[in-house]
Design a protein around this motif. Structure first.
Motif, mmCIF file in Angstrom:
data_model
loop_
_atom_site.group_PDB
_atom_site.id
_atom_site.type_symbol
_atom_site.label_atom_id
_atom_site.label_comp_id
_atom_site.label_asym_id
_atom_site.label_seq_id
_atom_site.Cartn_x
_atom_site.Cartn_y
_atom_site.Cartn_z
ATOM 1 N N GLY A 1 0.829 -1.202 0.000
ATOM 2 C CA GLY A 1 0.000 0.000 0.000
ATOM 3 C C GLY A 1 0.858 1.244 0.000
ATOM 4 N N SER A 2 0.205 2.393 -0.091
ATOM 5 C CA SER A 2 0.894 3.686 -0.059
ATOM 6 C C SER A 2 1.014 4.156 1.378
ATOM 7 C CB SER A 2 0.131 4.719 -0.890
ATOM 8 O OG SER A 2 0.120 4.363 -2.249
ATOM 9 N N ILE A 3 2.181 4.645 1.722
ATOM 10 C CA ILE A 3 2.415 5.093 3.090
ATOM 11 C C ILE A 3 2.016 6.556 3.224
ATOM 12 C CG2 ILE A 3 4.823 5.723 2.643
ATOM 13 C CD1 ILE A 3 5.458 4.716 5.490
ATOM 14 N N ARG A 4 1.302 6.854 4.305
ATOM 15 C CA ARG A 4 0.895 8.217 4.609
ATOM 16 C C ARG A 4 1.536 8.610 5.937
ATOM 17 N NH1 ARG A 4 -3.855 5.704 4.839
ATOM 18 N NH2 ARG A 4 -4.422 6.854 6.737
ATOM 19 N N ILE A 5 2.303 9.693 5.905
ATOM 20 C CA ILE A 5 2.999 10.157 7.100
ATOM 21 C C ILE A 5 2.286 11.403 7.608
ATOM 22 C CG2 ILE A 5 5.200 10.906 8.076
ATOM 23 C CD1 ILE A 5 6.603 9.452 5.799
ATOM 24 N N ASN A 6 1.996 11.414 8.893
ATOM 25 C CA ASN A 6 1.325 12.556 9.515
ATOM 26 C C ASN A 6 2.213 13.791 9.397
ATOM 27 O OD1 ASN A 6 0.101 14.417 11.240
ATOM 28 N ND2 ASN A 6 -0.543 12.851 12.690
ATOM 29 N N PRO A 7 1.763 14.853 8.711
ATOM 30 C CA PRO A 7 2.624 16.018 8.517
ATOM 31 C C PRO A 7 2.906 16.781 9.802
ATOM 32 C CG PRO A 7 0.421 16.471 7.682
ATOM 33 C CD PRO A 7 0.455 15.017 8.051
ATOM 34 N N LYS A 8 2.053 16.636 10.805
ATOM 35 C CA LYS A 8 2.269 17.343 12.057
ATOM 36 C C LYS A 8 2.881 16.463 13.127
ATOM 37 C CE LYS A 8 -1.316 20.793 11.306
ATOM 38 N NZ LYS A 8 -2.512 21.476 11.843
ATOM 39 N N LYS A 9 2.879 15.160 12.899
ATOM 40 C CA LYS A 9 3.517 14.212 13.822
ATOM 41 C C LYS A 9 4.269 13.214 12.953
ATOM 42 C CE LYS A 9 0.644 14.021 17.864
ATOM 43 N NZ LYS A 9 -0.216 13.126 18.645
ATOM 44 N N TYR A 10 5.467 13.600 12.545
ATOM 45 C CA TYR A 10 6.159 12.833 11.517
ATOM 46 C C TYR A 10 6.530 11.429 11.971
ATOM 47 C CZ TYR A 10 10.254 13.973 14.243
ATOM 48 O OH TYR A 10 11.149 14.087 15.277
ATOM 49 N N HIS A 11 6.451 11.144 13.272
ATOM 50 C CA HIS A 11 6.768 9.782 13.730
ATOM 51 C C HIS A 11 5.599 8.831 13.540
ATOM 52 C CE1 HIS A 11 5.120 11.984 17.193
ATOM 53 N NE2 HIS A 11 4.560 10.846 17.526
ATOM 54 N N GLU A 12 4.442 9.357 13.133
ATOM 55 C CA GLU A 12 3.277 8.501 12.908
ATOM 56 C C GLU A 12 3.054 8.325 11.405
ATOM 57 O OE1 GLU A 12 0.571 9.751 16.793
ATOM 58 O OE2 GLU A 12 -0.030 10.379 14.773
ATOM 59 N N ALA A 13 2.874 7.089 10.989
ATOM 60 C CA ALA A 13 2.573 6.799 9.584
ATOM 61 C C ALA A 13 1.527 5.699 9.525
ATOM 62 C CB ALA A 13 3.839 6.384 8.828
ATOM 63 N N PHE A 14 0.863 5.607 8.387
ATOM 64 C CA PHE A 14 -0.253 4.679 8.262
ATOM 65 C C PHE A 14 -0.273 4.044 6.874
ATOM 66 C CE2 PHE A 14 -1.332 8.026 11.205
ATOM 67 C CZ PHE A 14 -1.813 7.338 12.311
ATOM 68 N N ILE A 15 -0.804 2.850 6.832
ATOM 69 C CA ILE A 15 -1.086 2.129 5.593
ATOM 70 C C ILE A 15 -2.559 1.731 5.641
ATOM 71 C CG2 ILE A 15 -0.619 0.022 4.266
ATOM 72 C CD1 ILE A 15 1.681 1.822 4.061
ATOM 73 N N ALA A 16 -3.256 1.934 4.535
ATOM 74 C CA ALA A 16 -4.667 1.541 4.508
ATOM 75 C C ALA A 16 -4.770 0.027 4.636
ATOM 76 C CB ALA A 16 -5.320 2.013 3.220
ATOM 77 N N ALA A 17 -5.687 -0.426 5.492
ATOM 78 C CA ALA A 17 -5.897 -1.856 5.668
ATOM 79 C C ALA A 17 -6.663 -2.416 4.470
ATOM 80 C CB ALA A 17 -6.668 -2.123 6.954
ATOM 81 N N PRO A 18 -6.242 -3.558 3.942
ATOM 82 C CA PRO A 18 -6.937 -4.134 2.783
ATOM 83 C C PRO A 18 -8.409 -4.438 3.053
ATOM 84 C CG PRO A 18 -4.832 -5.236 3.155
ATOM 85 C CD PRO A 18 -5.078 -4.376 4.345
ATOM 86 N N ASP A 19 -8.741 -4.713 4.315
ATOM 87 C CA ASP A 19 -10.127 -5.053 4.641
ATOM 88 C C ASP A 19 -10.992 -3.821 4.892
ATOM 89 O OD1 ASP A 19 -9.071 -4.206 7.025
ATOM 90 O OD2 ASP A 19 -9.268 -6.129 8.061
ATOM 91 N N GLY A 20 -10.414 -2.629 4.726
ATOM 92 C CA GLY A 20 -11.174 -1.401 4.893
ATOM 93 C C GLY A 20 -11.404 -0.999 6.333
ATOM 94 N N LYS A 21 -10.798 -1.718 7.271
ATOM 95 C CA LYS A 21 -10.984 -1.395 8.680
ATOM 96 C C LYS A 21 -9.939 -0.385 9.122
ATOM 97 C CE LYS A 21 -13.116 -5.878 9.722
ATOM 98 N NZ LYS A 21 -13.039 -7.112 10.520
ATOM 99 N N ARG A 22 -9.651 -0.355 10.406
ATOM 100 C CA ARG A 22 -8.730 0.631 10.955
ATOM 101 C C ARG A 22 -7.366 0.548 10.269
ATOM 102 N NH1 ARG A 22 -9.237 3.258 15.733
ATOM 103 N NH2 ARG A 22 -10.905 1.843 16.334
ATOM 104 N N ASP A 23 -6.799 1.711 9.941
ATOM 105 C CA ASP A 23 -5.503 1.750 9.271
ATOM 106 C C ASP A 23 -4.439 1.003 10.071
ATOM 107 O OD1 ASP A 23 -6.398 3.206 7.143
ATOM 108 O OD2 ASP A 23 -5.780 5.147 7.939
ATOM 109 N N ILE A 24 -3.441 0.510 9.372
ATOM 110 C CA ILE A 24 -2.296 -0.135 10.017
ATOM 111 C C ILE A 24 -1.290 0.951 10.382
ATOM 112 C CG2 ILE A 24 -0.426 -1.794 9.711
ATOM 113 C CD1 ILE A 24 -2.259 -3.208 7.656
ATOM 114 N N PHE A 25 -0.801 0.899 11.604
ATOM 115 C CA PHE A 25 0.023 1.966 12.180
ATOM 116 C C PHE A 25 1.499 1.613 12.088
ATOM 117 C CE2 PHE A 25 1.780 3.984 16.164
ATOM 118 C CZ PHE A 25 1.729 5.286 15.691
ATOM 119 N N LEU A 26 2.317 2.575 11.658
ATOM 120 C CA LEU A 26 3.772 2.435 11.637
ATOM 121 C C LEU A 26 4.341 3.437 12.618
ATOM 122 C CD1 LEU A 26 2.734 1.482 8.700
ATOM 123 C CD2 LEU A 26 5.111 1.728 8.037
#
Length: 1049
Positions: free
Chosen positions: A301-326
């Protein structure tokens, strides 16, 4: 959710700056430790103090001396080291009993203290085995950010010295998810000490029973990255696709010593004795990734990094549920925002514990129900970010309690904690990020490189060779403190928190519009270079150009029809025109006529190549970066008035009620009779009986009088209203969001004023017929090319976020139906009252409803097997494409070629299905980048306007509440801004609490005069407040503050 500039440890010192780090991969906390770390209580801390004191009394003098001697090696008193562990294990959710409960069973407190003792027992053997404290914990990146999330300027890279006890306490109170960057120095001391982390072996003496248990258990030492030798960072040649870039790089910009995931078996620098330890894990091999994806063990998936909290990133879950946290930069493993990555989900004991109503984004800074005083530091211990293994059977049972955590409501109606999956990046499939960044250079004495600090701190800091820097940079670094530079990342070693790069360009003074604009364009990989001679050679060379006589025989001649354009007043690329001719039977012949760009852009030539790479025109406040040379955009293809032009037309026979009776596609020739602006068309709609004079409109063709044009506009408006009503009755959705427009000085292009753009009936008129043409074209090309048609789909919103929003609206008493796009549209337009603030409430709710929405995207029909996936959610139609803007969108050019081939009036499309999909994906990326550039340009100009004309006062409506801040929509300007409670002058205290998902803040303002009472102000969603926008000290930044209420609200 935390405000971006705050940590969970209270107020972070604003003078602390981040330095380079030498950490290893930071470990995740297990779920049990995360449950404990969420709760903080001074009462429980006192129990821990008492326990430690008892442990100290039980030790013999020799044991105490031994513990002290060890701690002296670290230059840290034993008392401070004990305190560090105490603070990391604070909990207010415990109800501590005596050390032994009834029946001789150990209490929860004693079990947890055994865990701490056992953990301390492991650390000395680990040290002997070469496992450093940094390897177990990982260093933290400590970045002080402003209210907008920007790194504060100043001495950020001073050599680290031993801090006194107060400074150590401040470091501990920082967010442990941040990473501390540390510059290595010769007198740094013990390299195994992690700066800002608790020292090892906090309890040098521990019960013999626990010691025996530890000997009997297999040591669970985390595997370091140095043990993984499958490869290094994947940074391909950045010059491969930059031949048309505005920064055409030379050979010295090539990455140095880059290894790829396929370099299996090669040793990394971290695997050799005496060399630097690895910070990041080596990537998996392509073969391992392929197998893992097929088995479902890995997720792409595409990684999304929180612009205001750069230590938090997310990947969309394939099942459409809560995002996966990095969690943290190490988990991202050198991936940048937007990259397509493959991640491996971590074991469940390392998942993140979140509140069910926090939407999986972040945990609140403070517990609900706590009051805080602005400007005062809260002594809240941080949460340790280390793995805490269950070392006894009793603790294993306690740890298993997390398996019972669910979303089920408790008896009091509140939600329990839930687990959010966490993951780490194991492979980068495609580097979508440009690897270019704007920022500032800092001189580092005695270093062969300068330190580049990006403005966007989702991008790492970069070491730039000094020869790349200006010639007097080393002797006069202060002269460049406020100069913007562009740096391109060339590599990112796996043993460093810093990337390596080359200086691409010196932009100019920060805060000035042109340097800032150029930086935005380069950072988002927008090619704004001049078109090459080869490209310009593809254009007609004989000017002025006229339509070849043979073209008239191949096209429908519509030059005598009343056809006109309606565009913004400043538009110069006119790619669509309209006509509406009454028929004797009472119906209308209604036409949409689109510039025939594909006639000039032949498939496969140099012009086609550069257009396909640019993919879209980019519209900024003061200028446009065109997809095609201006000769085409503004002359040969633009449907300028009183000029013969080649077009592609869709003509319908339609009833006054909007029922389509027949349809025709074909190539044509038109001659626009007038260029109307939206203002002209709107004035005609609003004054249907007015007789417009010729001088009230732009020049018109003599054969088409003004009243004929006026009547055509009125007929189009009447039909458009019916078509629009039919669309929304059929289940369509439109989420309108405010757009800021500017008036610019003609000479300087500086903003003189700004206003919220009004979307009026004239805009809706044009939009309705463009939608109709796009839908008709989609059906036509899909019928003809079922495996090669380029369409546009819009997936439904993310289920989890919709469910959360539905629950929130229910608790707010808002009757919003999210079941379909149509019901949502109806709810937004019928349930928000009828007063002067109805539009503001609708805008706030529209913003909330936009969050779960996914992006619409181009795709090739041969890629998706099920037609159900073709649907466009917002339009609620089965097939949709883009046909009406080929001057500014390359996807439309492909659609024109498909349409011509389907009608037999053009060559067959040479592209294969896979190539169409590849181009569709590229168009998606460029469209996303273009949208972001447009937003940043608007933000840039508004910040200049605030600086030049501010402070600006306006009413605002609250649209989001955090525990220490709230977001507002500034009604006068349509901008969204976050207001931080701790930055409000005159505020005594503030109190945050939640009712279900609904957050509320109580602000207590100090009395203006002695003897008068304090003023309380309640802040909740839809609250109206008075705000003031002020320029900040940093370039191009402004902040918002709430005005003190006159009386109790």
């Amino acid at each position: 959710m935390d405000p971006p500039h705050q940590s969970k440890g209270g107020n972070r010192p604003r003078d602390g700056k981040r330095g380079p780090s030498q950490s290893t991969v930071p470990h995740q906390k297990d779920a049990y430790a995360r449950l404990l770390s969420q709760h903080h209580s001074s009462k429980f801390r006192s129990y821990l103090d008492q326990y430690v004191q008892q442990q100290g009394e039980e030790r013999g003098p020799s044991e105490q001396r031994q513990g002290l001697a060890y701690s002296e090696k670290q230059d840290i008193p034993q008392r401070k080291r004990d305190q560090a562990f105490i603070e990391c294990s604070d909990s207010s959710d415990f109800s501590p009993s005596p050390m032994k409960g009834k029946g001789g069973e150990e209490s929860s407190l004693s079990l947890y203290m055994d865990k701490l003792n056992s953990r301390g027992a492991l650390q000395e053997p680990e040290r002997r085995q070469g496992v450093s404290d940094k390897q177990r914990r990982g260093e933290r990146r400590d970045t002080n950010t402003s209210q907008d999330g920007d790194v504060e300027s100043g001495e950020e890279f001073a050599s680290l010295k031993q801090r006194d006890s107060q400074q150590q306490q401040q470091i501990r109170n920082k967010d442990y998810k941040d990473h501390v960057y540390k510059v290595p120095t010769s007198n740094q001391g013990n390299k195994d000490m992690s700066y800002g982390a608790s020292p090892p072996n906090a309890f040098s003496s521990f019960p013999a029973q626990a010691q025996e248990k530890k000997k009997s258990k297999k040591k669970n030492v985390p595997k370091t990255n140095a043990d993984n030798k499958r490869g290094g960072p994947m940074y391909p040649d950045f010059d491969a696709d930059m031949s048309t870039s505005p920064l055409n790089k030379s050979n010295n910009m090539q990455p140095q010593g880059v290894t790829t995931p396929s370099d299996k078996g090669k040793k990394t620098r971290g695997s050799q004795g005496g060399s630097k330890k690895q910070v990041f894990e080596a990537y998996m091999t392509t073969e391992d990734v392929s197998h893992g994806l097929k088995r479902g063990e890995l997720i792409q998936g595409s990684i999304r990094i929180n612009p205001k909290k750069y230590h938090e990133a997310f990947i969309a879950a394939p099942d459409g549920k809560r995002d996966i946290f990095l969690d943290g930069t190490a988990a991202r493993n050198r991936a940048l925002n937007g990259d397509v990555v493959v991640v491996q989900v971590l074991p469940q004991e390392q998942w993140k514990v979140v509140k069910s109503d926090s939407e999986g984004v972040s945990e609140p800074e403070t517990q609900s129900g706590r009051s805080q005083t602005p400007g005062k530091k809260t002594k809240r211990p941080p949460s340790p970010d280390v793995i805490v293994e269950a070392e006894t059977e009793a603790e294993e049972q306690l740890a298993k309690r997390v398996e019972n955590i669910s979303l089920n409501a408790t008896e009091d109606g509140t939600k329990k904690e839930i687990l959010q999956r966490t993951a780490k990046v194991v492979y980068i499939v495609e580097q979508k990020h440009s690897r270019a960044a704007t920022g500032f250079l800092k001189f580092l004495p005695d270093k062969p490189f300068a330190m580049f600090s990006p403005v966007d701190h989702r991008v790492p800091r970069v070491n730039v060779p000094l020869p790349d820097c200006p010639h007097d940079f080393c002797s006069r670094p202060g002269d460049y403190a406020n100069i913007l530079f562009i740096v391109r990342i060339t590599s990112w070693p796996d043993d460093s928190n810093f990337a390596e790069g080359r200086l691409a360009k010196t932009l100019g003074q920060a805060g000035e519009i042109e340097p800032e604009t150029e930086g935005i364009l380069i950072e988002y990989d927008v090619d704004f270079s001049e078109f090459s001679v080869e490209v310009l050679g593809c254009l007609p060379q004989k000017l002025p150009w006229t339509i070849p006589p043979e073209e008239f025989g191949n096209r429908r001649d519509l030059r005598k029809e009343c056809i006109f354009t309606i565009d913004p007043a400043t538009a110069r690329d006119l790619d669509d025109a309209l006509s509406c001719k009454p028929l004797p039977d009472g119906n209308f012949e209604l036409g949409v006529h689109i510039a025939d760009v594909s006639y000039f852009v032949e498939e496969g030539n140099a012009l086609d190549f550069i257009a396909s790479r640019r993919a879209t025109s980019v519209y900024m406040v003061q200028k446009v970066i065109p997809m095609l040379p201006r000769l085409l955009c503004e002359e040969l293809c633009s449907l300028n008035p009183l000029t013969d032009r080649l077009t592609f037309s869709v003509i319908w026979k339609i009833t006054p009620e909007g029922k389509i009776l027949s349809e025709w596609f074909g190539r044509s020739v038109i001659r626009s009779c007038v260029k109307l602006s939206y203002d002209h068309a709107q004035s005609m709609i609003e004054a249907p009986d007015k007789l417009f004079q010729a001088d009230e409109l732009p020049p018109c063709a003599a054969e088409h009088p003004v009243d004929e044009i006026h009547q055509a506009v009125l007929n189009l408006h009447s039909i458009a209203k019916r078509l629009r009503a039919q669309r929304f009755q059929g289940g369509a959705l439109r989420l309108d969001q405010l757009k800021l427009s500017f008036t610019l000085d003609r000479e300087t292009s500086m903003p003189q004023g700004c206003y919220v753009y009004q979307y009026r009936d004239s805009n809706k008129l044009v939009e309705e017929f463009m939608l109709l043409a796009n839908m008709a074209t989609a059906h036509q090309i899909y019928r003809s090319f079922p495996n090669k048609a380029l369409l546009r789909r819009h997936p439904p919103p993310q289920t989890k976020m919709v469910d959360d929003l539905q629950e929130f609206c229910d608790q707010m008493g808002l009757n919003i139906d999210f079941s379909t796009a149509g019901t949502l549209h109806k709810s937004l337009n019928e349930t928000l009252g009828d007063d002067e603030y109805t539009s503001a409430r609708k805008e706030v709710l529209t913003h909330m409803c936009s969050r779960p929405m996914q992006m619409a995207m181009y795709f090739c029909t041969g890629v998706l097997k099920e037609e159900l996936l073709f649907r466009h959610y917002a339009l609620n139609v089965p097939f949709y494409t883009h046909f009406t803007s080929p001057i500014r969108r390359y996807a439309d050019v492909i659609v024109h070629r498909l349409l011509a081939a389907s009608l037999g009036c053009g060559p067959h499309l040479e592209l294969k299905g896979e190539e169409v999909q590849k181009q569709a994906s590229h168009c998606n990326d460029k469209k996303t980048a273009s949208k972001r550039v447009q937003e940043l340009s608007s933000e840039l100009f508004f910040s200049v306007f605030v600086k030049e004309s501010g402070p600006l006062d306006s009413e605002a409506m609250v649209m989001g509440i955090l525990d220490q801040a709230f977001d507002v929509l500034v009604l006068r300007y349509g901008v969204q801004k976050r207001i931080y409670c701790k930055g409000l002058h005159g505020l005594e205290t503030f109190h945050f609490h939640k009712v279900g998902k609904r957050g509320e803040l109580t602000l207590v303002w100090a009395a203006e005069e002695p003897g008068k009472p304090s003023v309380r102000q309640e802040i909740s969603i839809f609250s109206l407040v008075d705000v003031q926008l002020r320029a900040d000290g940093a370039p191009m930044k402004y902040s918002a503050v709430i005005k003190r209420p006159i009386e109790t609200v």
